[in-house]
Scaffold this motif. Structure first.
Motif, mmCIF file in Angstrom:
data_model
loop_
_atom_site.group_PDB
_atom_site.id
_atom_site.type_symbol
_atom_site.label_atom_id
_atom_site.label_comp_id
_atom_site.label_asym_id
_atom_site.label_seq_id
_atom_site.Cartn_x
_atom_site.Cartn_y
_atom_site.Cartn_z
ATOM 1 N N VAL A 100 13.715 29.575 -32.247
ATOM 2 C CA VAL A 100 13.346 29.339 -33.490
ATOM 3 C C VAL A 100 12.976 30.952 -33.933
ATOM 4 O O VAL A 100 12.091 31.621 -33.486
ATOM 5 C CB VAL A 100 11.853 28.457 -33.625
ATOM 6 C CG1 VAL A 100 11.701 28.598 -35.307
ATOM 7 C CG2 VAL A 100 12.284 27.234 -33.103
ATOM 8 N N GLU A 101 13.365 31.376 -35.249
ATOM 9 C CA GLU A 101 13.189 32.750 -35.667
ATOM 10 C C GLU A 101 12.417 32.419 -37.076
ATOM 11 O O GLU A 101 13.381 31.449 -37.773
ATOM 12 C CB GLU A 101 14.620 33.446 -35.849
ATOM 13 C CG GLU A 101 15.366 33.813 -34.533
ATOM 14 C CD GLU A 101 16.435 34.426 -34.845
ATOM 15 O OE1 GLU A 101 16.573 35.336 -35.624
ATOM 16 O OE2 GLU A 101 17.536 34.236 -34.110
ATOM 17 N N GLY A 102 11.428 32.762 -37.269
ATOM 18 C CA GLY A 102 10.711 32.665 -38.603
ATOM 19 C C GLY A 102 9.430 33.572 -38.944
ATOM 20 O O GLY A 102 9.390 34.664 -38.150
ATOM 21 N N THR A 103 8.735 33.247 -39.575
ATOM 22 C CA THR A 103 7.572 33.725 -39.987
ATOM 23 C C THR A 103 6.371 33.132 -39.818
ATOM 24 O O THR A 103 6.172 31.916 -39.755
ATOM 25 C CB THR A 103 7.746 34.065 -41.540
ATOM 26 O OG1 THR A 103 8.865 34.770 -41.902
ATOM 27 C CG2 THR A 103 6.524 34.856 -42.061
ATOM 28 N N VAL A 104 5.487 33.796 -39.124
ATOM 29 C CA VAL A 104 4.028 33.376 -38.941
ATOM 30 C C VAL A 104 3.340 32.854 -39.951
ATOM 31 O O VAL A 104 3.150 33.697 -40.766
ATOM 32 C CB VAL A 104 3.276 34.117 -37.732
ATOM 33 C CG1 VAL A 104 2.144 33.513 -37.562
ATOM 34 C CG2 VAL A 104 3.936 34.425 -36.545
ATOM 35 N N ILE A 105 2.733 31.718 -40.175
ATOM 36 C CA ILE A 105 1.879 31.108 -41.413
ATOM 37 C C ILE A 105 0.494 30.800 -40.817
ATOM 38 O O ILE A 105 0.494 30.299 -39.576
ATOM 39 C CB ILE A 105 2.432 30.300 -42.196
ATOM 40 C CG1 ILE A 105 2.804 28.975 -41.353
ATOM 41 C CG2 ILE A 105 3.889 30.799 -42.839
ATOM 42 C CD1 ILE A 105 3.518 27.975 -42.249
#
Length: 139
Positions: A100-105
């Motif tokens: 998974v590639e994404g942005t930490v929220i």
């Protein structure tokens, strides 16, 4: 006299070599590399990531909440598991491996639309989650 010039040159050359070698050996090697602080907690990429950071995680699917949310599990994650929210349907089943590639929220179930049942998400309230840009399922 020619012999003395040769001896004198050899002595001067030997003296220069000795001076160069001794200068190289006594030179300060520079500062030592800094010591890494010891940690009492296991290393975790998620623990080091701040909200807004980009993060790539490869982990096993623990459970599928719905087509846009999965929970992955890996020992390198802070609590062992991580909520992954995605706009694309993820066709994975436990224990398949995903990247998974994404942005930490910072997750809040109160931010979910009314059509989502908040109960399966409550365990993740106030914790870091990953808003996925891409999810790769390894088959």
């Amino acid at each position: 006299m020619v012999g003395q010039h040769g001896v004198r040159r050899a002595a001067i050359a030997a003296g220069l070599v000795a001076a160069l070698l001794s200068g190289g050996c006594s030179r300060d090697p520079g500062p030592e590399p800094p010591q890494r602080p010891s940690s009492t907690s296991p290393p975790s990429t998620l623990a080091r990531a701040a909200v807004g950071d980009r993060l790539t995680v490869t982990a096993a699917v623990e459970r599928v909440i719905d087509e846009g949310a999965i929970v992955v599990r890996d020992v390198d994650l802070s609590d062992g598991s991580l909520l992954v929210l995605t706009r694309q349907a993820v066709e994975a089943t436990p224990p398949q491996l995903v990247t998974v590639e994404g942005t930490v929220i910072l997750f809040s179930s109160g931010d979910l639309a009314a059509e989502f049942a908040p109960h399966p998400y409550r365990a993740f309230d106030g914790k870091k989650a990953l808003a996925a840009g891409t999810v790769t399922v390894w088959r």
